[in-house]
Design a protein around this motif. Structure first.
Motif, PDB file in Angstrom:
ATOM      1  N   HIS A  25      -3.155   8.219 -14.335  1.00  0.00           N
ATOM      2  CA  HIS A  25      -2.017   7.571 -13.677  1.00  0.00           C
ATOM      3  C   HIS A  25      -1.885   6.117 -14.114  1.00  0.00           C
ATOM      4  CE1 HIS A  25      -1.456  10.694 -10.341  1.00  0.00           C
ATOM      5  NE2 HIS A  25      -2.321  11.172 -11.192  1.00  0.00           N
ATOM      6  N   LEU A  29      -0.116   3.056 -12.022  1.00  0.00           N
ATOM      7  CA  LEU A  29      -0.944   2.007 -11.434  1.00  0.00           C
ATOM      8  C   LEU A  29      -0.493   0.629 -11.921  1.00  0.00           C
ATOM      9  CD1 LEU A  29      -4.462   3.728 -11.499  1.00  0.00           C
ATOM     10  CD2 LEU A  29      -2.896   3.482  -9.580  1.00  0.00           C
ATOM     11  N   GLN A  32       2.403  -0.455  -9.983  1.00  0.00           N
ATOM     12  CA  GLN A  32       2.128  -0.932  -8.633  1.00  0.00           C
ATOM     13  C   GLN A  32       1.380  -2.253  -8.591  1.00  0.00           C
ATOM     14  OE1 GLN A  32       0.704   2.117  -5.792  1.00  0.00           O
ATOM     15  NE2 GLN A  32       0.813   3.417  -7.589  1.00  0.00           N
ATOM     16  N   PRO A 137      -5.299   9.161   5.008  1.00  0.00           N
ATOM     17  CA  PRO A 137      -5.398   7.696   5.068  1.00  0.00           C
ATOM     18  C   PRO A 137      -5.497   7.200   6.509  1.00  0.00           C
ATOM     19  CG  PRO A 137      -3.167   8.353   4.460  1.00  0.00           C
ATOM     20  CD  PRO A 137      -3.953   9.622   4.638  1.00  0.00           C
ATOM     21  N   ARG A 140      -6.530   3.140   7.117  1.00  0.00           N
ATOM     22  CA  ARG A 140      -5.355   2.317   6.895  1.00  0.00           C
ATOM     23  C   ARG A 140      -4.370   2.434   8.074  1.00  0.00           C
ATOM     24  NH1 ARG A 140      -4.540   0.897   2.019  1.00  0.00           N
ATOM     25  NH2 ARG A 140      -6.033   2.481   1.371  1.00  0.00           N
ATOM     26  N   LEU A 304     -10.715  15.450  -5.717  1.00  0.00           N
ATOM     27  CA  LEU A 304      -9.486  14.680  -5.855  1.00  0.00           C
ATOM     28  C   LEU A 304      -8.975  14.059  -4.555  1.00  0.00           C
ATOM     29  CD1 LEU A 304      -7.639  16.627  -8.668  1.00  0.00           C
ATOM     30  CD2 LEU A 304      -8.777  14.411  -8.801  1.00  0.00           C
ATOM     31  N   PRO A 305      -9.007  14.780  -3.421  1.00  0.00           N
ATOM     32  CA  PRO A 305      -8.579  14.104  -2.190  1.00  0.00           C
ATOM     33  C   PRO A 305      -9.400  12.845  -1.916  1.00  0.00           C
ATOM     34  CG  PRO A 305      -8.661  16.454  -1.823  1.00  0.00           C
ATOM     35  CD  PRO A 305      -9.258  16.213  -3.189  1.00  0.00           C
ATOM     36  N   THR A 308      -8.594  10.155  -4.401  1.00  0.00           N
ATOM     37  CA  THR A 308      -7.284   9.555  -4.133  1.00  0.00           C
ATOM     38  C   THR A 308      -7.417   8.403  -3.149  1.00  0.00           C
ATOM     39  OG1 THR A 308      -6.166  11.651  -4.446  1.00  0.00           O
ATOM     40  CG2 THR A 308      -4.958  10.000  -3.222  1.00  0.00           C
ATOM     41  N   ALA A 312      -6.662   4.543  -3.826  1.00  0.00           N
ATOM     42  CA  ALA A 312      -5.709   3.803  -2.981  1.00  0.00           C
ATOM     43  C   ALA A 312      -6.343   2.486  -2.538  1.00  0.00           C
ATOM     44  CB  ALA A 312      -5.304   4.637  -1.770  1.00  0.00           C
TER      45      ALA A 312
ATOM     46  N   ILE B 143       3.439   4.469   0.787  1.00  0.00           N
ATOM     47  CA  ILE B 143       3.369   3.313  -0.121  1.00  0.00           C
ATOM     48  C   ILE B 143       1.917   2.979  -0.471  1.00  0.00           C
ATOM     49  CG2 ILE B 143       3.791   0.827  -0.343  1.00  0.00           C
ATOM     50  CD1 ILE B 143       6.339   1.168   1.246  1.00  0.00           C
ATOM     51  N   GLY B 145      -1.289   4.542   1.141  1.00  0.00           N
ATOM     52  CA  GLY B 145      -2.341   5.566   1.191  1.00  0.00           C
ATOM     53  C   GLY B 145      -2.342   6.454  -0.038  1.00  0.00           C
ATOM     54  N   PHE B 146      -1.158   6.762  -0.543  1.00  0.00           N
ATOM     55  CA  PHE B 146      -1.081   7.662  -1.690  1.00  0.00           C
ATOM     56  C   PHE B 146      -0.669   6.919  -2.946  1.00  0.00           C
ATOM     57  CE2 PHE B 146       0.015  11.027   1.679  1.00  0.00           C
ATOM     58  CZ  PHE B 146      -1.334  11.238   1.937  1.00  0.00           C
ATOM     59  N   SER B 147      -1.020   5.622  -2.989  1.00  0.00           N
ATOM     60  CA  SER B 147      -0.542   4.802  -4.101  1.00  0.00           C
ATOM     61  C   SER B 147      -0.978   5.331  -5.457  1.00  0.00           C
ATOM     62  CB  SER B 147      -1.035   3.364  -3.920  1.00  0.00           C
ATOM     63  OG  SER B 147      -2.447   3.347  -3.772  1.00  0.00           O
ATOM     64  N   SER B 148      -2.122   6.005  -5.515  1.00  0.00           N
ATOM     65  CA  SER B 148      -2.603   6.440  -6.827  1.00  0.00           C
ATOM     66  C   SER B 148      -2.299   7.904  -7.072  1.00  0.00           C
ATOM     67  CB  SER B 148      -4.109   6.254  -6.908  1.00  0.00           C
ATOM     68  OG  SER B 148      -4.741   7.247  -6.115  1.00  0.00           O
ATOM     69  N   ASP B 149      -1.613   8.522  -6.152  1.00  0.00           N
ATOM     70  CA  ASP B 149      -1.385   9.946  -6.299  1.00  0.00           C
ATOM     71  C   ASP B 149       0.032  10.180  -6.821  1.00  0.00           C
ATOM     72  OD1 ASP B 149      -1.820  12.640  -6.214  1.00  0.00           O
ATOM     73  OD2 ASP B 149      -2.157  12.747  -4.057  1.00  0.00           O
ATOM     74  N   ARG B 150       0.293  11.391  -7.287  1.00  0.00           N
ATOM     75  CA  ARG B 150       1.654  11.728  -7.678  1.00  0.00           C
ATOM     76  C   ARG B 150       2.144  12.739  -6.653  1.00  0.00           C
ATOM     77  NH1 ARG B 150       1.396  12.701 -13.646  1.00  0.00           N
ATOM     78  NH2 ARG B 150       1.292  10.424 -13.746  1.00  0.00           N
ATOM     79  N   ARG B 215       9.326   7.084  -5.967  1.00  0.00           N
ATOM     80  CA  ARG B 215       9.596   5.786  -6.604  1.00  0.00           C
ATOM     81  C   ARG B 215      10.833   5.834  -7.481  1.00  0.00           C
ATOM     82  NH1 ARG B 215       3.593   5.726  -7.691  1.00  0.00           N
ATOM     83  NH2 ARG B 215       2.823   5.422  -5.599  1.00  0.00           N
ATOM     84  N   GLU B 289      -0.509  15.643  -5.905  1.00  0.00           N
ATOM     85  CA  GLU B 289      -1.263  16.327  -6.950  1.00  0.00           C
ATOM     86  C   GLU B 289      -2.751  16.273  -6.650  1.00  0.00           C
ATOM     87  OE1 GLU B 289       0.992  15.648 -11.006  1.00  0.00           O
ATOM     88  OE2 GLU B 289      -1.025  14.811 -11.011  1.00  0.00           O
ATOM     89  N   ALA B 290      -3.230  15.101  -6.258  1.00  0.00           N
ATOM     90  CA  ALA B 290      -4.663  14.941  -6.036  1.00  0.00           C
ATOM     91  C   ALA B 290      -5.054  15.243  -4.598  1.00  0.00           C
ATOM     92  CB  ALA B 290      -5.094  13.525  -6.412  1.00  0.00           C
ATOM     93  N   VAL B 291      -4.306  14.716  -3.661  1.00  0.00           N
ATOM     94  CA  VAL B 291      -4.755  14.782  -2.266  1.00  0.00           C
ATOM     95  C   VAL B 291      -4.554  16.160  -1.670  1.00  0.00           C
ATOM     96  CG1 VAL B 291      -2.651  14.116  -1.030  1.00  0.00           C
ATOM     97  CG2 VAL B 291      -4.872  13.363  -0.195  1.00  0.00           C
TER      98      VAL B 291
END
Lengths: 428, 428
Positions: A25, A29, A32, A137, A140, A304-305, A308, A312, B143, B145-150, B215, B289-291
């Protein structure tokens, strides 16, 4: 665009996931953070092990101190687990001004207060979203989403192994031992499952959640813990018949400023959002004075979860780095902790008793409840295979732990009671 | 401790909740922000109306411009609703360097892009958590929590009114008209319910969620919308019999970089987490995809849940103010939007057809599906009161919208079909 340089401690399942996400990614990244995130060094146990991801061998070291002390590294991501020597690496990193992202619930539950205060002292971020409920999450959300609310209850299914076992027992009518064996074969339970099945893992996570939710320094020793290894097929069948699911539930409660935290097998009413959380999924139910009832559901573990959540956190730290505002946004712990006494913690109880089947037995038993001022919501007598005994299924109204302890003590010396088969908390 | 000064536009239900929370949680908020949050000015429609909270009359004005242009005000909190003239107030506030917190989904769905770019230009924060799903911190989660996920799918029950109506229809076997009337009496539906029941409110919220999740700059006109006003008792009974619940679901999907967004009555399999979300509750299901699969559940509206989200945003803005980092942390929209064509959007369909009950009818109907390459998952014929007709319940495999349109067109000219009673999307 100077990259944010990351040192990774550990390249197991989660570490591999972190590498995959950060590399897969890259553009996202950069979009962001404003600059690339680069995994610059990785400490592994064995240098020459075959790996699921391609890594330049120059980046690898088998000495975690090399990563921690590398002056190039901005952020240390710790996914090696364990309390010692991991804690020493993290404290050293913080003292050197490096920010830390960790997935380590044991460390945060046992030494969170020391780690967070060291971070504050050195102006560093410590983020640990992945330490509780993998991909959800929740940390957070508690810190930011409910910042203006007063949370009075957190209820969580925060251990996937036990939820898998209880779900299977409920769906298939199987015994604890059968399902545990199957879970071990599938890799959902460890060879030594004690930490999961005895509720210790869940207790560590509840320690972390309660600290953040109540903004008090909750410690592991504050948590009342009971595991699931004594749960029987019969308990689960009985729960289902009454419209409940038996789940291992962590409950953190606050009334005014007195709190209690526990992990115990709990009968949850079928229409409660937690009752339908099945298999290895995790869910955290949060009740705020203003927001009312909310629930957050997702994978509790997995490469992956969990990765992730780690990434984040890494993105949040990297943004703070770019903004120059690290070390300022962690949860403020500013309230004095007062634990409720045994007499103040009250809830409904389910009891399954094997009793003699003769006149006057019910009178004796209900007399004991009355003496200790525990009132009953329902009582059901069911026949057993023998004609000399019967099973009593009792649900109490809210009763304090102290009163229930006295009731159970009195039952020990009551010879019409052959066996106290089960006692569970009831919710919903 | 210089206070953060807030100007409030609107003192209806949510505005009153904001005042209550900010005043009731004064110490908590100081603990988090480091200085007090003070509601310094409030614009109301009528100065002399009796209020549920005590407010010094000197703080009130009936001119919103006075609040927006007051040089003392740091943050404008907009809870008056509507697009015009509200938009003008918000743009002016941003141009004057004030940060904005809004609960206004209409405004954000219709003018979000203009508002966010004005904010960026002037270095201001705009936060709008409360605009979608009241008390659920879903925007923050997407925005950060899943910033690195798709994220590849967002499915939401984001309108409480329609979920209340469909839940009641399902639980009580009541008709749409009956339940709508009841909902209006209880205040769960407005006198003119069009925006809710025709799916427009849900479409606005999906516009906001899809923009953040993918996004991309998703616009309201990109959303395919169908409401619930034509849903019948029979549809719901039929759904239940097949193991589904009929819900108004917003779905935003992405494959590679092509997206589709829709709001339509959808049959959701009973074991899907969204199926058990009942009454006025909202829930947003997110698949990354990841989570993997996650879900966020809570109150979708109401004074305090919505106000909690507003104040959480206010706290975030206030922290940014103290840190001097406003205007830097909003969701980056940096991807080109490509909408899927009608031929690319594919899902399962449920059809309920009233047909002639004679030999050869099934052959003709299945022939039409075959011609348009729509394959069937199940087909059930059920008798009707008349012996000349039968009802056909059909569930297709995934079929594109284009193919289904052609099938339905062909059905129009097929005289063995007396009536196309219902067509719904099927999920889970």
């Amino acid at each position: 665009m100077k990259p944010v340089k990351v040192g990774l401690l550990g390249l197991g399942t989660v570490g591999t996931g972190v590498v995959r996400i950060v590399e897969g990614h890259r553009e996202d990244l950069i979009g962001q953070v404003g600059s690339p995130i680069e995994i610059a060094r990785i400490a592994v146990r064995q240098l020459d092990k075959p790996r699921a991801v391609a890594i330049e061998s120059a980046k690898l070291t088998d000495d975690p101190w090399e990563v921690v002390r590398d002056p190039e590294i901005d952020v240390v991501v710790e996914v090696m687990g364990g309390v010692e020597p991991t804690k020493a690496y993290i404290l050293e990193a913080l003292k050197l001004g490096k920010h830390v992202v960790t997935a380590n619930k044991d460390l945060m539950a046992l030494c969170g207060s020391e780690i967070l205060s060291t971070a504050r002292e050195h102006g560093c971020d410590v983020m640990y979203e992945a330490s509780v409920a993998g991909g959800i999450p929740i940390i957070r959300t508690l810190i930011e989403g409910f910042s203006s609310d007063r949370i009075d209850r957190i209820m969580g299914i925060v251990n996937g192994t036990t939820n898998y076992i209880l779900t299977k027992m409920s769906q298939e009518g199987a015994s604890y031992e059968e399902v545990l064996k199957e879970a071990q074969q599938l890799g959902y339970a460890e060879a030594d499952p004690t930490s999961d099945v005895e509720g210790l893992d869940a207790a560590r996570k509840m320690t972390i959640l309660a600290t953040i939710g109540f903004r008090m320094n909750v410690e592991l020793s504050d948590v009342e813990v009971q595991g699931i290894s004594k749960v029987t097929k019969e308990d689960i069948a009985c729960a289902k018949k009454l419209g409940y699911e038996l789940k291992l539930i962590g409950i953190a409660d606050r009334q005014d400023d007195r709190i209690s935290v526990s992990v115990q097998p709990t009968m949850v009413k079928r229409d409660h959002p937690l009752a339908s959380v099945s298999g290895v999924f995790n869910a955290v139910f949060v009740r705020g004075e203003a927001v009312g009832e909310t629930m957050f559901y997702g994978a509790g573990a997995g490469e992956l979860p969990t990765a992730t959540s780690v990434v984040a956190d890494l993105v949040a730290v990297a943004k703070n780095l770019k903004l120059g505002v690290n070390g300022k946004q962690s949860a403020a712990v500013f309230k004095e902790k007062i634990l409720k006494s045994e007499a103040e913690v009250a809830y409904k109880n389910f009891l399954l008793l094997r009793v003699q089947d003769r006149a006057g037995v019910l009178a004796q038993i209900t007399q004991v409840f009355a003496e200790h001022e525990v009132s009953l919501e329902s009582l059901l007598q069911q026949p057993t295979a023998s004609d000399q005994t019967a099973d009593l299924v009792i649900i109490t109204h809210d009763a304090s732990r102290a009163a229930m302890r006295r009731v159970l003590q009195a039952f020990e010396s009551l010879d019409v009671i052959k066996q106290i088969k089960s006692v569970y908390r009831v919710e919903g």
